[in-house]
Design an enzyme around this catalytic site. Structure first.
Site: not given
Length: 259
Positions: A96, A157, A184-185, A206-207
């Site tokens: 990645k 995040g 992301a996001g 992830n977050t």
């Protein structure tokens, strides 16, 4: 079942391995997510390095494909070197690719990203570039040899979801043969469902899971959100309309006339 590079996967959810309260909670959340691919940041915790033994032991117990990333790299050369290290340590040509251009919103550097992608593809890597939804940049990455693109939904995040559905929809329409993964996001399962409804092949996050009050429950929720979004895409949504249309036909409906 779907195909990611040469790998056949059951789940369209890819998941990160950082920010969890403990390695055991990370392990339980990954299992609850059903994800078959887990990202790991080489620069944060090296295998065998002091203090990371529990983390790597937990990952080894999972039946998943690892996707090392170049998180924290700010130049093409730095990212290329990190990718080469990852290939040796993890025994995989998957990477990645992250080349950060701005420390405030962690937006990718499009110039460094294309440069690094071209070089890594030439070295035999399967490159998963983390990029924005910019169509021209994505086309340059495809020209560099990338078969998979990972445009963001929003900055990492932020949990803001898909800030530019039009741009993401355009990518899907213009790059029909490229594997597209929103990365992301995303903050809640409905964001993931929306990405799959647009025709994206998968999402990576992830977050939103790792920092939830209950990461394991949230991982399960995202698992269902991804499944619902893909099923909706395959079913085919009804077109949007400007005018209301009754669901019950009026033809043949009795009318009463009051004298």
């Amino acid at each position: 079942m779907w195909q990611l590079a040469e790998q056949t996967l059951d789940s369209r959810l890819l998941i990160g391995s950082s920010l969890y309260p403990s390695p055991r909670i990370m392990q339980a959340a990954i299992r609850a997510s059903g994800a078959g691919v887990v990202t790991v940041a080489l620069r944060r915790q090296l295998p065998g390095a002091g203090g990371g033994d529990d983390f790597w032991a937990a990952l080894r117990e999972l039946d998943v494909r690892l996707l090392p990333n170049t998180a924290g790299c700010h130049s093409a050369r730095e990212a290329i070197t990190t990718a080469q290290m990852a290939r040796e340590l993890f025994g995989t040509r998957w990477i990645k690719l992250e080349v950060i251009g701005d420390d405030y919103n962690l937006q990718p550097d499009p110039f460094g990203l294309v440069e690094a992608a071209r070089e890594l593809v030439a070295q035999g890597f399967e490159v998963f570039p983390y990029c924005t939804e910019d169509l021209v940049v994505c086309e340059r990455l495809v020209d560099a040899g990338c078969r998979i693109l990972m445009p963001w939904g929003a900055p990492i995040g932020t949990a803001r979801g898909l800030l530019n559905p039009y741009g993401l929809r355009t990518l899907r329409e213009r790059l029909p043969d490229i594997t597209l993964i929103v990365d992301a996001g995303l903050g809640v399962p409905s964001h993931a469902a929306q990405a799959l409804e647009l025709g994206f092949d998968a999402v990576l996050l992830n977050t939103a899971i790792a920092q939830a009050h209950d990461p394991v429950a949230m991982a399960s929720a995202f698992r269902h959100g991804v499944s619902a979004g893909r099923l909706a895409f395959e079913a085919g949504r009804m077109p949007e309309r400007d005018l209301a249309q009754p669901s019950t036909p009026v033809v043949g409906t009795p009318f009463w006339h009051q004298q």
